[in-house]
Design a protein around this motif. Structure first.
Motif, PDB file in Angstrom:
ATOM      1  N   HIS A 203       0.439  48.955 -43.114  1.00 25.36           N
ATOM      2  CA  HIS A 203      -0.231  49.176 -44.406  1.00 25.36           C
ATOM      3  C   HIS A 203      -0.958  47.910 -44.882  1.00 25.36           C
ATOM      4  O   HIS A 203      -2.152  47.948 -45.200  1.00 25.36           O
ATOM      5  N   TYR A 204      -0.238  46.797 -44.913  1.00 26.16           N
ATOM      6  CA  TYR A 204      -0.863  45.579 -45.426  1.00 26.16           C
ATOM      7  C   TYR A 204      -1.903  45.026 -44.458  1.00 26.16           C
ATOM      8  O   TYR A 204      -2.920  44.468 -44.881  1.00 26.16           O
ATOM      9  N   ASN A 205      -1.646  45.205 -43.166  1.00 32.13           N
ATOM     10  CA  ASN A 205      -2.650  44.751 -42.203  1.00 32.13           C
ATOM     11  C   ASN A 205      -3.935  45.574 -42.346  1.00 32.13           C
ATOM     12  O   ASN A 205      -5.039  45.025 -42.276  1.00 32.13           O
ATOM     13  N   ASP A 206      -3.780  46.868 -42.595  1.00 35.66           N
ATOM     14  CA  ASP A 206      -4.963  47.714 -42.812  1.00 35.66           C
ATOM     15  C   ASP A 206      -5.748  47.241 -44.035  1.00 35.66           C
ATOM     16  O   ASP A 206      -6.981  47.209 -44.019  1.00 35.66           O
ATOM     17  N   LEU A 207      -5.022  46.889 -45.097  1.00 38.07           N
ATOM     18  CA  LEU A 207      -5.702  46.392 -46.300  1.00 38.07           C
ATOM     19  C   LEU A 207      -6.449  45.090 -45.999  1.00 38.07           C
ATOM     20  O   LEU A 207      -7.572  44.872 -46.478  1.00 38.07           O
ATOM     21  N   ALA A 208      -5.819  44.217 -45.201  1.00 38.67           N
ATOM     22  CA  ALA A 208      -6.468  42.954 -44.839  1.00 38.67           C
ATOM     23  C   ALA A 208      -7.744  43.234 -44.046  1.00 38.67           C
ATOM     24  O   ALA A 208      -8.809  42.669 -44.333  1.00 38.67           O
ATOM     25  N   VAL A 209      -7.632  44.122 -43.061  1.00 39.15           N
ATOM     26  CA  VAL A 209      -8.781  44.446 -42.209  1.00 39.15           C
ATOM     27  C   VAL A 209      -9.910  45.037 -43.050  1.00 39.15           C
ATOM     28  O   VAL A 209     -11.088  44.666 -42.900  1.00 39.15           O
ATOM     29  N   ALA A 210      -9.547  45.919 -43.975  1.00 40.45           N
ATOM     30  CA  ALA A 210     -10.567  46.535 -44.838  1.00 40.45           C
ATOM     31  C   ALA A 210     -11.283  45.472 -45.670  1.00 40.45           C
ATOM     32  O   ALA A 210     -12.512  45.510 -45.828  1.00 40.45           O
ATOM     33  N   ALA A 211     -10.526  44.534 -46.189  1.00 39.89           N
ATOM     34  CA  ALA A 211     -11.136  43.477 -47.006  1.00 39.89           C
ATOM     35  C   ALA A 211     -12.058  42.608 -46.154  1.00 39.89           C
ATOM     36  O   ALA A 211     -13.181  42.284 -46.560  1.00 39.89           O
ATOM     37  N   PHE A 212     -11.596  42.224 -44.967  1.00 35.58           N
ATOM     38  CA  PHE A 212     -12.463  41.428 -44.080  1.00 35.58           C
ATOM     39  C   PHE A 212     -13.765  42.175 -43.802  1.00 35.58           C
ATOM     40  O   PHE A 212     -14.838  41.587 -43.767  1.00 35.58           O
ATOM     41  N   ASN A 213     -13.648  43.495 -43.594  1.00 37.17           N
ATOM     42  CA  ASN A 213     -14.844  44.265 -43.241  1.00 37.17           C
ATOM     43  C   ASN A 213     -15.832  44.385 -44.401  1.00 37.17           C
ATOM     44  O   ASN A 213     -17.010  44.675 -44.174  1.00 37.17           O
TER      45      ASN A 213
END
Lengths: 321, 321
Positions: A287-297
């Motif tokens: 969940h948190y890794n997905d949020l990080a990836v979304a923010a980077f993108n």
């Protein structure tokens, strides 16, 4: 953008040439010792990467990167005193190799040296971000200690605590690189959000590795959190989920002062697996890794740069060490 | 220039309204407790006085003044852990009232809060001076601890140590006020020199008061240095001057673990008087106070302002508390 290893080499090169005074030796030797223990150097590398990705010259970010790594190491010196920890990165902790007073005073010195490195940027936004982040980290450490005496800590409280204690420094590292690059504040703040979420996944992975990690690569003894009844994501969830015999068994392990290390670690680990809290942790990490990836993108940068950050986030959240 | 008491009121007013967060309470309550213990507030008052004397607006110097007092209190929290001290300003020390971990972490927080107050000046000269001074103070504390294990400390080494541990912060306080007033660097540096010499006289007076002070006004138990075999100006000189029976007696007091407090303090005090080290200390205090007064008199400021600083220096070097 360069490869992770290239930034790491730059960081390690800069750390290797920090000009510690020779005297008083008892003050500076422990600092040099601890800085030479190595570690992942995630924070300073993030700073250089962010500066580069935002169009800045990463060589201008080296001072603040070193400052953040020095700060991180200062927190470890003092945390190791407070937690009475014996081993750090496979070596004796400073307070164990020297004594508590040395760890306190050399730690203080590292905090001020860190501040000097941040000040070299002559950038007040960096200085303010650094100080604000430092305060949050102390607050996180205080909550962590407060939780030791409580049996009703919630998952939300735990996430709040690790956000402060661990995650904001990763956010700070990325944002500071962006500030040095003179990036738009919107982009800098998106990188900050990415870093915080990456940090949450990173710390949750740490909780998992403490139980199921490989002692060779983890650098710490497995089961330390279990032995200390540390209120990790795993234990907090287990305390909420365990019913009947499971609850009795968990209470037994938490309260039996005569349990051997081997028995207790094995017993609690088996309970964690039976209760499904390992899977809960893996889900939270995702969940948190997905949020990080979304923010980077969402950050305005090249696709290659986005990919570099996403690869790093995936690696840190899935790491075995 | 205003009277000392007026600056003190301003400082105490500013300290009284520091907006500590409510949570985590265990982190901030010890900070508020320690800052409310009072004390002479010499450093922040010096900052306001110097700013005023150099033609600045002292209200612009309040933030850095509070920052320096917060920093000074941080060093006391950590020193009290390292020295295992029970009482500070007539009240339990933070590590005694709470615990070591609290004193460490609340102390760290105070250092960063102090840095935030210094940063509010948006003046890099102030920030650099602050960090440089902080490092010197840690070095001084380290030398002080190193001296505990040595029997060959010289008077010169001792003066070097107290210059770092105590005096540079008084120099820094004065210079920072001058920097905020945008004073000429020559004047700022003269004030720094005056402050350092004032600080040496101040610390030597502290050594004397520990033996001959009035426990009511001193705020600490008399004879603490003697009981701890602390290498003060008095003991170092006594170790050099004592011959024959006096040397034997001094060795006895330093090494007899069964001596009662009363006997040891009385015995060593009598030796100090017999050896004339009290007079040596008084001579040294006069020497450094004279240097401070001479430096103040060389600063380009009004005669009234010079007189105010000289009066304060005389008062601090001759104080009974």
């Amino acid at each position: 953008m360069k490869a992770f290893q290239e930034y790491l080499d730059i960081v390690n090169g800069a750390i290797a040439v920090i000009p510690y005074p020779l005297q008083p030796n008892q003050l500076y030797e422990p600092i040099a010792y601890h800085m030479a223990l190595g570690g992942k150097r995630v924070r300073p590398v993030l700073t250089l990467m962010a500066c580069d990705a935002m169009g800045g010259d990463p060589s201008h970010a080296i001072d603040v990167a070193v400052g953040l790594e020095m700060f991180h190491n200062f927190t470890l010196l003092h945390d190791d005193v407070m937690d009475n920890a014996d081993v750090r990165r496979g070596k004796p902790t400073v307070h164990r190799r020297w004594n508590d007073n040395t760890a306190i005073l050399s730690g203080d010195t590292m905090l001020t040296i860190a501040t000097q490195y941040i000040a070299r940027s002559a950038n007040w936004q960096c200085m303010d971000l650094f100080n604000k982040t430092a305060i949050e980290i102390y607050e996180g450490q205080q909550w962590d200690m407060d939780y030791e005496d409580r049996n009703d800590v919630t998952v939300d409280e735990y996430i709040m605590m690790i956000r402060l204690k661990t995650s904001v420094l990763l956010g700070c590292a990325l944002k500071m690189g962006a500030l040095i690059a003179d990036a738009d504040i919107t982009e800098a703040d998106l990188l900050y959000q990415a870093g915080v979420n990456m940090g949450l996944a990173f710390q949750l992975r740490d909780d998992v590795l403490d139980v199921w990690g490989d002692p060779e690569t983890f650098g710490k003894e497995i089961g330390g959190d279990i032995m200390n009844n540390k209120k990790t994501f795993l234990l907090i969830n287990a305390m909420q989920l365990a019913k009947g015999d499971d609850a009795d068994e968990l209470r037994h392990w938490l309260n039996d002062p005569y349990a051997t290390r081997d028995d207790k670690v094995k017993g609690v680990t088996a309970l964690y697996e039976r209760l499904g809290v390992r899977q809960l942790a893996e889900d939270a990490i995702t969940h948190y890794n997905d949020l990080a990836v979304a923010a980077f993108n969402r950050v305005k940068m090249s696709d290659d740069d986005k990919q570099a950050f996403v690869t790093l986030a995936n690696r840190l959240s899935g790491r075995q060490y």
